[in-house]
Structure formats: C-alpha cells, structure tokens
Design an enzyme around this catalytic site. Structure first.
Site, PDB file in Angstrom:
ATOM      1  N   CYS A 187       0.830  -1.204   0.000  1.00  0.00           N
ATOM      2  CA  CYS A 187       0.000   0.000   0.000  1.00  0.00           C
ATOM      3  C   CYS A 187       0.872   1.266   0.000  1.00  0.00           C
ATOM      4  O   CYS A 187       1.499   1.571  -1.007  1.00  0.00           O
ATOM      5  CB  CYS A 187      -0.973  -0.042   1.179  1.00  0.00           C
ATOM      6  SG  CYS A 187      -2.364   1.088   1.007  1.00  0.00           S
ATOM      7  N   HIS A 200      -3.263  -5.818   1.258  1.00  0.00           N
ATOM      8  CA  HIS A 200      -2.537  -5.940   2.529  1.00  0.00           C
ATOM      9  C   HIS A 200      -2.398  -7.392   2.981  1.00  0.00           C
ATOM     10  O   HIS A 200      -3.186  -7.845   3.824  1.00  0.00           O
ATOM     11  CB  HIS A 200      -3.283  -5.164   3.621  1.00  0.00           C
ATOM     12  CG  HIS A 200      -3.146  -3.687   3.508  1.00  0.00           C
ATOM     13  ND1 HIS A 200      -2.248  -2.963   4.263  1.00  0.00           N
ATOM     14  CD2 HIS A 200      -3.784  -2.796   2.721  1.00  0.00           C
ATOM     15  CE1 HIS A 200      -2.349  -1.676   3.949  1.00  0.00           C
ATOM     16  NE2 HIS A 200      -3.277  -1.549   3.020  1.00  0.00           N
ATOM     17  N   GLU A 224      -0.482  -8.669   5.091  1.00  0.00           N
ATOM     18  CA  GLU A 224      -0.234  -8.791   6.539  1.00  0.00           C
ATOM     19  C   GLU A 224      -1.529  -8.841   7.348  1.00  0.00           C
ATOM     20  O   GLU A 224      -1.519  -9.253   8.501  1.00  0.00           O
ATOM     21  CB  GLU A 224       0.679  -7.647   7.015  1.00  0.00           C
ATOM     22  CG  GLU A 224       0.007  -6.308   7.303  1.00  0.00           C
ATOM     23  CD  GLU A 224      -0.346  -5.513   6.055  1.00  0.00           C
ATOM     24  OE1 GLU A 224      -0.320  -6.067   4.938  1.00  0.00           O
ATOM     25  OE2 GLU A 224      -0.653  -4.309   6.191  1.00  0.00           O
TER      26      GLU A 224
END
Lengths: 232, 80
Positions: free
Chosen positions: A85, A194, A196
C-alpha cells in the site's frame, strides 16, 4: 528469517506487518525511518499507512528518509523488499518500481476484501502460490490507481512483471487491473492489497497473506542451501 | 524577498480525479462549460539574487522532489 519492518512517521500497519512475520515463523525487526541501519536483516517490508501525512504526494517524502537510502542500495544488490500500500507508493517514488499511484477514478476510499489473481510466481514474494491462483486479500486505500505510460505497461506485461491483478471488479481504475508489480530481478514487489492483514482467521476471512511470507522463507531457504553448497 | 515559482500539473493524458470532482461541483453551482484540472504551486523564497544557478537549483528540486515526472509536468519561473 529476520525481516525488517520500517516505521515512518504516519505508518499504520507496521505493527500488523511485524505480527504477520512472527506468526509465519520469522523474526520481526523494527527499523526506524531516521536510522541508516538495516541491522543485517534478510528482507525489508515497507508497510501501509500515511507516511509523512501523505504530504506532497503519497510516499514522496518517505522516499528521501535515511533508511530508504539503505533500502534502495540493498534492493539493487538483491535484498528482498515488499512494499504494501503506502510502501508500494514509496517504492514507485523511489524508482525501485516503475509507474505511479494516483487517486481512485471513483474518488472513494475503498476498504474491502478483494479478489486477486496471482499472475507471476517468479518473484521472491509470490513463489509459494501457483500461477493463476485466485486469492482474496484486504484492500484499503484512496490512491492505488496504478498509472504508467503505455510503453512501461507493455514492458511489465511482456516481462511477466504484473504479479497480482484485481479480478471480479477493479476498485480504483488501475491500468490493466494492476494490483502489484515486481522489478526486473523479482526481489522487489509492491502491491496495494494488505497480505499482513490476511494471516489470522480471527481478523480476516482468508489466510491468503501467509503465501507471501512462505514465499520469502522458501527463497531464503534456497539461497542459504546454495550458499552452504558453495562453501562446503 | 525574491521568489521562484514552480507550477506542477498532472500530465494531460493522466486522469485528474480531483479536477473532475471540482468540475462537477462547479457545474452544480451553475458555472457551466468550465473544465478544471488541479495542480500545485510552490513559492520558493531565495536568499539574495535569483541567479541562473539558483534557477538551475530550483529546477533540480522540482525534478527530484516537487514533481513526479512519471505523472506530472512542471514549470519553473521567477516571480515578477
């Protein structure tokens, strides 16, 4: 596997990135934007957020921070770097990846679970997937609309450097539905989604983000065995 | 104090979502037939005279930081 996660002023997802590294069996190392030491890590993650308040352009100020001078040098030497991002925006501003990310053509901030297709598994960060595999990863951004001149986009497509593509709807007007790309060598990957956030069933509908960290572990494992083989 | 102005605009072929939003808002206010593209203006105060070297310095600053030449054009000029 020691993975450095950079914290810029305004980073938001550095904590989640470190948690994802730990959950997937690595050792997370905090790296500070104002330090010029990478502390000998095996890989670096530039996390999501709003570094320097998105002043000037997203990632434009962060790109000139002391830690980035080291990241750029190390990336050119082959160090695995993942930009997520805002981290992707920083990588583009730093010219480690071509193109730029501008505001969504719908002018809205998107936060949703997004279907993606893995287009290239020939990178440090995507080799644990299978080509064409459909995954679902969270997106949350206002400026993830990938733009580059026609020549650059053609080069990315011809060289199989589009790593992830939006499917079942393009959320931001990104050219060729591009969600993530890699550099020529395949060690630097940037993407708007994302991974994560998609490592724990408590907080995400899929665990498709784990593949990114598995990919890194496989790459580093192969690198280590090659080095040992060479010195044995 | 002497000033150098740097104007930065999105390249013509690059979509300008902010400009589009402003254009739409103007139309709703009754300002019809106006189409806006939004850029940035940097006013740089310079110690002493503006020399060709100063202008060159500002041009380098524009090229490396103030504008992203992948998506933006810039013009450097002296404030009159």
């Amino acid at each position: 596997m020691r993975v450095g996660v950079v914290t810029f002023p305004g980073s938001l997802d550095d904590v989640d990135a470190r948690r994802a590294v730990t959950l997937t069996g690595g050792e997370a190392v905090s790296l500070w934007h104002a330090s010029d030491s990478l502390q000998g890590v095996d890989a670096v993650i530039l996390p999501g957020g709003f570094s320097y308040g998105d002043y000037l352009r997203c990632g434009a100020i962060a790109r000139f921070s002391p830690v980035m001078a080291e990241v750029i040098k190390a990336a050119h030497a082959g160090l695995p770097v993942l930009g997520i991002c805002n981290g992707f925006q920083v990588l583009c501003e730093a010219h480690l990846l071509p193109g730029a990310l501008i505001r969504s053509d719908r002018r809205t901030f998107y936060c949703k679970d997004q279907d993606l297709r893995v287009e290239s598994t020939d990178t440090v960060w995507s080799n644990a997937f299978t080509p064409g595999q459909q995954i679902n990863i969270i997106i949350k951004h206002g400026e993830g609309n990938y733009q580059a001149d026609a020549e650059t986009v053609k080069m990315l497509e011809d060289e199989n450097r589009v790593v992830f593509r939006y499917i079942n709807g393009n959320p931001n007007g990104s050219l060729h539905d591009i969600a993530g790309i890699t550099n020529e060598r395949g060690n630097v990957v940037g993407l708007m989604p994302h991974p994560e956030h998609n490592v724990d069933p408590v907080t995400a509908p899929t665990r498709d983000g784990i593949g990114f960290f598995e990919s890194l572990a496989r790459y580093l494992g192969a690198l280590a065995s090659r080095t040992q083989g060479g010195t044995a | 104090m002497a000033k150098i102005i740097v104007d930065v605009m999105p390249k013509p072929e690059i979509l300008d979502p902010q400009g589009k939003a402003i254009t739409g808002s103007l139309a709703r206010l009754g300002y019809s037939g106006l189409s806006v593209r939004q850029g940035k203006r940097f006013e740089i105060e310079v110690d002493g005279e503006i020399t060709p070297e100063r202008l060159e310095q500002a041009t380098q600053a524009a090229d490396s930081l103030l504008a992203n030449t992948t998506i933006e054009n810039y013009v450097v000029r002296v404030d009159q």
